[in-house]
Design an enzyme around this catalytic site. Structure first.
Site, PDB file in Angstrom:
ATOM      1  N   CYS A 300       0.794  -1.242   0.000  1.00  0.00           N
ATOM      2  CA  CYS A 300       0.000   0.000   0.000  1.00  0.00           C
ATOM      3  C   CYS A 300       0.827   1.293   0.000  1.00  0.00           C
ATOM      4  O   CYS A 300       0.579   2.176  -0.834  1.00  0.00           O
ATOM      5  CB  CYS A 300      -0.986   0.026   1.158  1.00  0.00           C
ATOM      6  SG  CYS A 300      -1.526  -1.573   1.751  1.00  0.00           S
ATOM      7  N   ARG A 329       5.604 -11.928   5.446  1.00  0.00           N
ATOM      8  CA  ARG A 329       4.926 -11.836   6.738  1.00  0.00           C
ATOM      9  C   ARG A 329       5.339 -12.998   7.611  1.00  0.00           C
ATOM     10  O   ARG A 329       5.497 -14.119   7.134  1.00  0.00           O
ATOM     11  CB  ARG A 329       3.402 -11.866   6.539  1.00  0.00           C
ATOM     12  CG  ARG A 329       2.926 -10.662   5.741  1.00  0.00           C
ATOM     13  CD  ARG A 329       1.430 -10.670   5.588  1.00  0.00           C
ATOM     14  NE  ARG A 329       1.018  -9.619   4.659  1.00  0.00           N
ATOM     15  CZ  ARG A 329      -0.217  -9.455   4.216  1.00  0.00           C
ATOM     16  NH1 ARG A 329      -1.161 -10.295   4.612  1.00  0.00           N
ATOM     17  NH2 ARG A 329      -0.511  -8.486   3.387  1.00  0.00           N
ATOM     18  N   GLN A 347       1.064 -10.988  -3.805  1.00  0.00           N
ATOM     19  CA  GLN A 347      -0.357 -10.632  -3.835  1.00  0.00           C
ATOM     20  C   GLN A 347      -0.712 -10.091  -5.213  1.00  0.00           C
ATOM     21  O   GLN A 347       0.079  -9.378  -5.818  1.00  0.00           O
ATOM     22  CB  GLN A 347      -0.630  -9.513  -2.832  1.00  0.00           C
ATOM     23  CG  GLN A 347      -0.570  -9.911  -1.390  1.00  0.00           C
ATOM     24  CD  GLN A 347      -0.902  -8.708  -0.518  1.00  0.00           C
ATOM     25  OE1 GLN A 347      -0.261  -7.673  -0.600  1.00  0.00           O
ATOM     26  NE2 GLN A 347      -1.915  -8.853   0.307  1.00  0.00           N
ATOM     27  N   ASP A 349      -2.315  -7.483  -6.003  1.00  0.00           N
ATOM     28  CA  ASP A 349      -2.755  -6.353  -5.200  1.00  0.00           C
ATOM     29  C   ASP A 349      -3.175  -5.194  -6.094  1.00  0.00           C
ATOM     30  O   ASP A 349      -2.656  -5.042  -7.199  1.00  0.00           O
ATOM     31  CB  ASP A 349      -1.567  -5.921  -4.332  1.00  0.00           C
ATOM     32  CG  ASP A 349      -2.001  -5.232  -3.059  1.00  0.00           C
ATOM     33  OD1 ASP A 349      -3.221  -5.086  -2.856  1.00  0.00           O
ATOM     34  OD2 ASP A 349      -1.116  -4.843  -2.281  1.00  0.00           O
ATOM     35  N   HIS A 351      -4.784  -0.875  -5.632  1.00  0.00           N
ATOM     36  CA  HIS A 351      -5.337   0.205  -4.821  1.00  0.00           C
ATOM     37  C   HIS A 351      -6.051   1.168  -5.729  1.00  0.00           C
ATOM     38  O   HIS A 351      -5.513   1.562  -6.766  1.00  0.00           O
ATOM     39  CB  HIS A 351      -4.232   0.897  -4.031  1.00  0.00           C
ATOM     40  CG  HIS A 351      -3.584  -0.013  -3.047  1.00  0.00           C
ATOM     41  ND1 HIS A 351      -2.435  -0.708  -3.320  1.00  0.00           N
ATOM     42  CD2 HIS A 351      -3.979  -0.406  -1.801  1.00  0.00           C
ATOM     43  CE1 HIS A 351      -2.130  -1.463  -2.280  1.00  0.00           C
ATOM     44  NE2 HIS A 351      -3.054  -1.308  -1.345  1.00  0.00           N
ATOM     45  N   LYS A 431     -14.498  -4.458   5.234  1.00  0.00           N
ATOM     46  CA  LYS A 431     -14.082  -5.191   4.030  1.00  0.00           C
ATOM     47  C   LYS A 431     -15.099  -6.251   3.631  1.00  0.00           C
ATOM     48  O   LYS A 431     -15.930  -6.670   4.436  1.00  0.00           O
ATOM     49  CB  LYS A 431     -12.731  -5.852   4.265  1.00  0.00           C
ATOM     50  CG  LYS A 431     -12.750  -6.839   5.422  1.00  0.00           C
ATOM     51  CD  LYS A 431     -11.444  -7.622   5.515  1.00  0.00           C
ATOM     52  CE  LYS A 431     -11.492  -8.615   6.648  1.00  0.00           C
ATOM     53  NZ  LYS A 431     -10.428  -9.583   6.654  1.00  0.00           N
ATOM     54  N   HIS A 477      -8.404  -1.014  -1.077  1.00  0.00           N
ATOM     55  CA  HIS A 477      -7.409  -2.073  -1.295  1.00  0.00           C
ATOM     56  C   HIS A 477      -8.175  -3.283  -1.817  1.00  0.00           C
ATOM     57  O   HIS A 477      -9.251  -3.572  -1.316  1.00  0.00           O
ATOM     58  CB  HIS A 477      -6.736  -2.531  -0.004  1.00  0.00           C
ATOM     59  CG  HIS A 477      -6.211  -1.443   0.880  1.00  0.00           C
ATOM     60  ND1 HIS A 477      -4.885  -1.251   1.100  1.00  0.00           N
ATOM     61  CD2 HIS A 477      -6.854  -0.510   1.614  1.00  0.00           C
ATOM     62  CE1 HIS A 477      -4.728  -0.243   1.950  1.00  0.00           C
ATOM     63  NE2 HIS A 477      -5.906   0.224   2.278  1.00  0.00           N
TER      64      HIS A 477
END
Ligand SMILES: [Zn+2]
Ligand SMILES: [Zn+2]
Length: 605
Positions: A300, A329, A347, A349, A351, A431, A477
């Site tokens: 992010c 992680r 990911q 991912d 945004h 979410k 996200h």
């Protein structure tokens, strides 16, 4: 006999009168009843283990999804043969139909009792209980510390099976002693148990770790580090196919693609709030020229940085940035599991930065996009959850409400059924989570769509509105597949390793019967390759039956055997992975069929 029907609640057993006796029916559809039944079975198992191995020390024995376990500290390593002996003993205890008797005692009395029995783990558990009194359950002389509830007697258990033994650290902490965990399951009906055991057999066959090895897709290595995935050529080729598809679809959906670093200064994670809210999942920092850097747990802040590199006007929004971003992680070594639970993963991912009046439309688009991507991989059944404000949160309650409503409205506009998961939102916003159901109807968490009112504030993001004033954008996200590693693991199990043609790392294998067919086979295979079809040629001097068996084990969708007939007639027969033969086709015809399957990403082959 007094016949009085008490309050029949879904938490209680329903009582019915049958041939003059009260018998109890357990509604197995109710989670609490199922758990009571299975947890009672775990007591019976512990009882049996103590009778057979009196030196065994008891740890804990809860009900879990689909069964139960009990952890024992026992010097002797339990083998599968031991499970059979334990099952026999359990059957005896069930037959003896001991009542489960509950007794409430002062905590001190319980400590003395378990200390006298040498049950140190129970004493440790008792020391963590703040209450003055605790409950004990006893059946047939076997006493356990337990909150309950249990069945009325051991005889109520009718169908059970012990499944496996595995190592498990006391309290899940790898610094503690490794205990032996016996897994088992129980059902009220023999047919249900059988059905479940068949299901487990199928699950075992599809285990992505087993298939990953057999199909040479990926590996992990102690030398490299636990939870770090090495993609082998076949797996990497599938991953690239997924990435190409992902990229293509994101271009079409007006996303801009980014690439960002794997590390960043610790201060960045302070600013983003990760250090405060996510620290336990992050690794220790590394020092570079006196400044601490940290492996990225999320992408992010980098995407926010790109947004902030230019001045934005209301006409520029929405801005959509996507990245196949690799993050790291911390997961305890005890919970790592093949591709499903790892320490480094990529990911899919993205945004989205938008105006407040665009939020519903953006979420609708993301939902559409998600369902399209999932459908392409053969998933068309989902469980959808809307997660609301957790205990630890940032932003104002007003922000949370507005964002939660936007997510709700989008789900309702799409006519999607969903459940509310109270308090399960991320610290920065509510979410939507989508769990896909695989071919065995197992749910897997993949997609997530999260609204964020917090980061734009923290990073002081803005755009110039039509009123000429500065406004805060809203951040969304989203990840559709979740992580490529995990999604790949799910796909392997969903397809049982038999990937549809568009994903298969080898789409066609060309086999020769004899050496004289090699030249024709090579030309044919080259022709397929030049058409972009993933083809392998096997002209080795082996028996054709052996070669076919080998390709079938690798789950190659199409096999083409080249012999004299194929050469003289210039037409081929195609053997499908299922064993079915189709054809004869000319090369053009076969290429046409294949290309159609590949471009349409057909689930059939
Ligand atoms: Zn219990
Ligand atoms: Zn994010």
């Amino acid at each position: 006999m007094k016949m009085k029907l008490g309050i029949i609640s879904r938490f209680l057993f329903h009582k019915i009168l049958n041939e003059g006796c009260w018998i109890k029916l357990i509604d197995f559809n109710v989670k609490e009843e199922r758990e009571r039944y299975r947890h009672s079975t775990s007591h019976i198992m512990a009882h049996a283990v103590k009778e057979l191995f009196p030196e065994a020390k008891l740890a804990i024995g809860p009900a879990i999804d689909d069964g139960f376990y009990y952890d024992f500290d026992l010097d002797r390593t339990l083998a599968p043969e031991d499970l059979i002996v334990i099952e026999k003993k359990m059957s005896e205890i069930i037959k003896q139909n001991h009542p489960f008797v509950r007794r409430v005692v002062p905590k001190k009395e319980a400590v003395d009792l378990f200390r006298d029995k040498g049950e140190g783990y129970k004493v440790e558990l008792l020391q963590d209980i703040p209450d003055e009194e605790v409950s004990l359950y006893e059946e047939g002389g076997f006493i356990d510390l337990c909150r309950g509830p249990h069945l009325d007697s051991t005889g109520q258990v009718s169908a059970f099976k012990l499944l496996s033994v595995a190592g498990a650290y006391w309290r899940g902490n790898e610094k503690n002693k490794m205990l032996q965990r016996i897994y088992g399951t129980s059902f009220t009906k023999k047919e249900d148990l059988k059905q479940h055991l068949d299901f487990l057999e199928e699950v075992k066959k599809r285990d992505h770790r087993k298939l990953g090895k057999e199909l040479d897709l990926f590996s992990t290595s102690d030398e490299i580090g636990a939870g770090l995935i090495i993609w082998h050529p076949n797996g990497a080729l599938i991953r690239r196919t997924i990435e190409d598809f992902w990229l293509h679809e994101h271009y079409k959906a007006d996303y801009k693609i980014l690439c960002t670093p794997h590390i960043a200064k610790l201060n960045l994670w302070q600013k983003s709030g990760h250090l405060d809210f996510y620290r336990e999942n992050m690794y220790s920092p590394m020092e570079i020229e006196g400044i601490d850097y940290e492996l990225k747990p999320m992408n992010c802040p980098f995407h926010i940085h790109v947004y902030k590199t230019s001045l934005r006007s209301y006409k520029d929004l929405p801005v959509r940035y996507a990245e196949l971003g690799t993050v790291y992680r911390y997961e305890r070594s005890g919970v790592l599991h093949g591709l499903l639970r790892v320490r480094g993963f990529t990911q899919d991912d993205a945004h989205i930065f938008c105006r407040e009046d665009q939020i519903e439309n953006e979420i609708l688009k993301v939902l559409d996009f998600t369902l399209f991507i999932l459908k392409t991989f053969g998933f068309s059944h989902y469980d959808i959850y809307l997660s609301t404000q957790p205990e630890k949160f940032v932003g104002t309650p007003g922000n949370w409400e507005r964002a939660t409503n936007a997510l709700k409205q989008a789900l309702e506009a799409k006519g999607l059924a969903y459940a509310i998961d109270p308090g399960e939102g991320v610290f920065y916003g509510p979410k939507i989570d989508i769990k896909v159901k695989d071919s065995l109807n197992r749910p897997w968490q993949c997609s997530t769509i999260q609204v964020d009112f917090n980061n734009p504030e923290r990073f002081d993001m803005s755009y110039r509105g039509s009123d000429g004033k500065e406004h805060r954008p809203i951040m969304i996200h989203r990840a559709l597949m979740g992580s490529l590693e995990r999604f790949f693991g799910i796909l392997i199990e969903h397809y049982a390793g038999a990937f549809p043609v568009w994903l298969a790392p080898v789409q066609v294998e060309v086999l020769t019967i004899a050496e004289r067919h090699a030249e024709f086979a090579k030309a044919f295979s080259d022709r397929l390759k030049s058409e972009g079809i993933k083809t392998e040629l096997n002209s080795e001097n082996e028996k054709i039956g052996y070669k076919i068996r080998n390709s079938t084990m690798r789950k190659v969708p199409y096999l083409i055997v080249i012999g004299d007939k194929e050469i003289t007639e210039n037409a081929i027969m195609v053997r499908k992975r299922s064993g079915e033969n189709i054809g004869p086709y000319t090369a053009e015809e076969f290429i046409g069929i294949l290309k159609e399957k590949i471009t349409s990403k057909s689930q059939e082959f």
